[in-house]
Write a protein that holds these residues in place. Structure first.
Motif, PDB file in Angstrom:
ATOM      1  N   ASP A  63      -0.324  -3.325   4.393  1.00 16.39           N
ATOM      2  CA  ASP A  63      -1.281  -2.213   4.318  1.00 16.39           C
ATOM      3  C   ASP A  63      -1.601  -1.789   5.744  1.00 16.39           C
ATOM      4  O   ASP A  63      -1.692  -2.638   6.639  1.00 16.39           O
ATOM      5  CB  ASP A  63      -2.560  -2.661   3.589  1.00 16.39           C
ATOM      6  CG  ASP A  63      -3.400  -1.501   3.104  1.00 16.39           C
ATOM      7  OD1 ASP A  63      -3.753  -0.630   3.926  1.00 16.39           O
ATOM      8  OD2 ASP A  63      -3.705  -1.452   1.899  1.00 16.39           O
ATOM      9  N   ASP A  64      -1.796  -0.490   5.954  1.00 14.04           N
ATOM     10  CA  ASP A  64      -2.131  -0.044   7.309  1.00 14.04           C
ATOM     11  C   ASP A  64      -3.621  -0.237   7.605  1.00 14.04           C
ATOM     12  O   ASP A  64      -4.034  -0.103   8.747  1.00 14.04           O
ATOM     13  CB  ASP A  64      -1.743   1.429   7.512  1.00 14.04           C
ATOM     14  CG  ASP A  64      -2.505   2.354   6.587  1.00 14.04           C
ATOM     15  OD1 ASP A  64      -2.370   2.194   5.353  1.00 14.04           O
ATOM     16  OD2 ASP A  64      -3.249   3.214   7.090  1.00 14.04           O
ATOM     17  N   ASP A 103      -0.050   5.065   1.107  1.00 16.16           N
ATOM     18  CA  ASP A 103      -0.203   6.041   2.200  1.00 16.16           C
ATOM     19  C   ASP A 103      -0.178   5.374   3.579  1.00 16.16           C
ATOM     20  O   ASP A 103      -0.906   4.415   3.835  1.00 16.16           O
ATOM     21  CB  ASP A 103      -1.509   6.819   2.017  1.00 16.16           C
ATOM     22  CG  ASP A 103      -1.425   7.732   0.804  1.00 16.16           C
ATOM     23  OD1 ASP A 103      -0.671   8.710   0.858  1.00 16.16           O
ATOM     24  OD2 ASP A 103      -2.095   7.433  -0.197  1.00 16.16           O
ATOM     25  N   ASN A 104       0.659   5.899   4.429  1.00 21.64           N
ATOM     26  CA  ASN A 104       0.873   5.365   5.790  1.00 21.64           C
ATOM     27  C   ASN A 104       1.436   3.944   5.786  1.00 21.64           C
ATOM     28  O   ASN A 104       1.360   3.231   6.797  1.00 21.64           O
ATOM     29  CB  ASN A 104      -0.415   5.428   6.636  1.00 21.64           C
ATOM     30  CG  ASN A 104      -0.611   6.810   7.229  1.00 21.64           C
ATOM     31  OD1 ASN A 104       0.200   7.705   7.007  1.00 21.64           O
ATOM     32  ND2 ASN A 104      -1.674   6.999   7.983  1.00 21.64           N
ATOM     33  N   THR A 105       1.994   3.533   4.660  1.00 19.18           N
ATOM     34  CA  THR A 105       2.704   2.254   4.595  1.00 19.18           C
ATOM     35  C   THR A 105       4.102   2.502   4.019  1.00 19.18           C
ATOM     36  O   THR A 105       5.103   2.140   4.634  1.00 19.18           O
ATOM     37  CB  THR A 105       1.945   1.224   3.741  1.00 19.18           C
ATOM     38  OG1 THR A 105       0.665   0.981   4.351  1.00 19.18           O
ATOM     39  CG2 THR A 105       2.704  -0.087   3.639  1.00 19.18           C
ATOM     40  N   ASP A 124       0.881  -1.164   0.000  1.00 17.97           N
ATOM     41  CA  ASP A 124       0.000   0.000   0.000  1.00 17.97           C
ATOM     42  C   ASP A 124       0.931   1.231   0.000  1.00 17.97           C
ATOM     43  O   ASP A 124       2.134   1.098   0.259  1.00 17.97           O
ATOM     44  CB  ASP A 124      -0.868  -0.049   1.276  1.00 17.97           C
ATOM     45  CG  ASP A 124      -1.554   1.257   1.555  1.00 17.97           C
ATOM     46  OD1 ASP A 124      -2.159   1.814   0.622  1.00 17.97           O
ATOM     47  OD2 ASP A 124      -1.481   1.740   2.718  1.00 17.97           O
ATOM     48  N   ASP A 176      -3.298  10.830   5.611  1.00 17.68           N
ATOM     49  CA  ASP A 176      -4.460   9.941   5.637  1.00 17.68           C
ATOM     50  C   ASP A 176      -5.377  10.306   6.800  1.00 17.68           C
ATOM     51  O   ASP A 176      -6.597  10.351   6.660  1.00 17.68           O
ATOM     52  CB  ASP A 176      -3.942   8.499   5.829  1.00 17.68           C
ATOM     53  CG  ASP A 176      -4.693   7.524   4.964  1.00 17.68           C
ATOM     54  OD1 ASP A 176      -5.121   7.920   3.861  1.00 17.68           O
ATOM     55  OD2 ASP A 176      -4.863   6.369   5.398  1.00 17.68           O
TER      56      ASP A 176
HETATM   57 MG   LIG Z   1      -2.735   3.247   3.557  1.00 15.81          MG
END
Ligand SMILES: [Mg+2]
Length: 267
Positions: free
Chosen positions: A204-205, A45-47, A43, A58
């Motif tokens: 993935d977050d 974003d934020n990963t 993933d 995010d």
């Molecule tokens: Mg993400």
């Protein structure tokens, strides 16, 4: 006690089926899990990356969405307002990797010739900007993506989110799902390219995306799947400060007056 028994039952089912989703607090874990037969999916974003400030993150996006819904706005309508603003911010924001080792880990997988791709909820209009943002931190999926050519995934082959009706896109080793189901899109990727790895690892977050992928793979009896719920950014998400983001947003919208611009020029 009953809950514990239920948990163990679910766990044993997962092990039996060969698929697993578990927490991950270090991106380097994929280096110990992946081999030459593996497709490692990230993933974004934020990963892999996050903005260098809270605005445009995010968590900011979710705050804006929730805030509007709390004020009575419908989900689809709120989304339609926030996405353009989020896109505007992405055009100007710098990004950083979620861990200092993130770029090294992706490069190390690629150095070993292991297939890697991105799989993001970002939509098509953000595709080129996303590739530039990743490039700015040294990540390029084209190095070992299992498929070279870019392509659209037709609308009629996806469960499309009603309000957006958007197709998905594969560009330079990244699947841009938009509002489509990540699991469904991954299956379409395998079908349209004819590529099928022996093993899939997905970082993935968001738990729901991991579950979506695991579920769709299982439907096709593909069980050699490890989902890693990436939790490195959890603290930042939890401690999100909307007052900081609101000030940053005000400055984004601000256009300098001619006088102010002249004053800056004459310095
Ligand atoms: Mg993400």
């Amino acid at each position: 006690m009953k809950l514990r028994m239920l948990f163990n039952l679910i766990l044993s089912c997962s092990v039996f089926l060969g698929a697993e989703i578990r927490e991950c607090n270090d991106v380097a874990e994929v280096l110990t899990l992946a081999d030459s037969e593996t497709l490692v999916i990230f993933d974004i974003d934020n990963t892999l990356i996050e903005p260098t400030q809270v605005l445009g993150s995010d968590q900011w996006f979710n705050y804006m969405l929730q805030n509007r819904q709390n004020n009575g706005q419908a989900y689809e309508s709120a989304l339609k307002e926030i996405i353009p603003l989020w896109m505007q911010i992405q055009q100007v924001t710098e990004v950083k990797t979620c861990e200092t080792s993130t770029t090294f880990v992706v490069e190390e997988l690629q150095r070993k010739g292991i297939h890697t791709i991105g799989l993001t909820s970002r939509s098509i209009p953000m595709a080129y900007r996303t590739i530039d943002q990743l490039k700015s931190v040294g990540i390029e999926f084209t190095k070992t993506a299992p498929h070279v050519h870019d392509f659209w995934v037709p609308l009629d082959q996806l469960q499309v989110f009603k309000a957006y009706n958007e197709p998905a896109y594969y560009l330079k080793g990244i699947l841009f799902s938009g509002c489509n189901d990540k699991g469904e899109l991954l299956l379409q990727f395998f079908k349209l390219t004819g590529y099928l790895p022996s093993k899939v690892i997905f970082l993935d977050d968001k738990q729901n995306h991991l579950v979506a992928v695991e579920k769709k793979l299982r439907l096709k009896e593909f069980t050699n799947f490890t989902g890693l719920r990436y939790n490195v950014c959890d603290e930042q998400v939890k401690n999100f400060d909307c007052s900081i983001a609101d000030i940053q947003l005000n400055y984004l919208k601000k256009i300098l007056s001619d006088e102010h611009a002249r004053a800056l020029l004459s310095r």
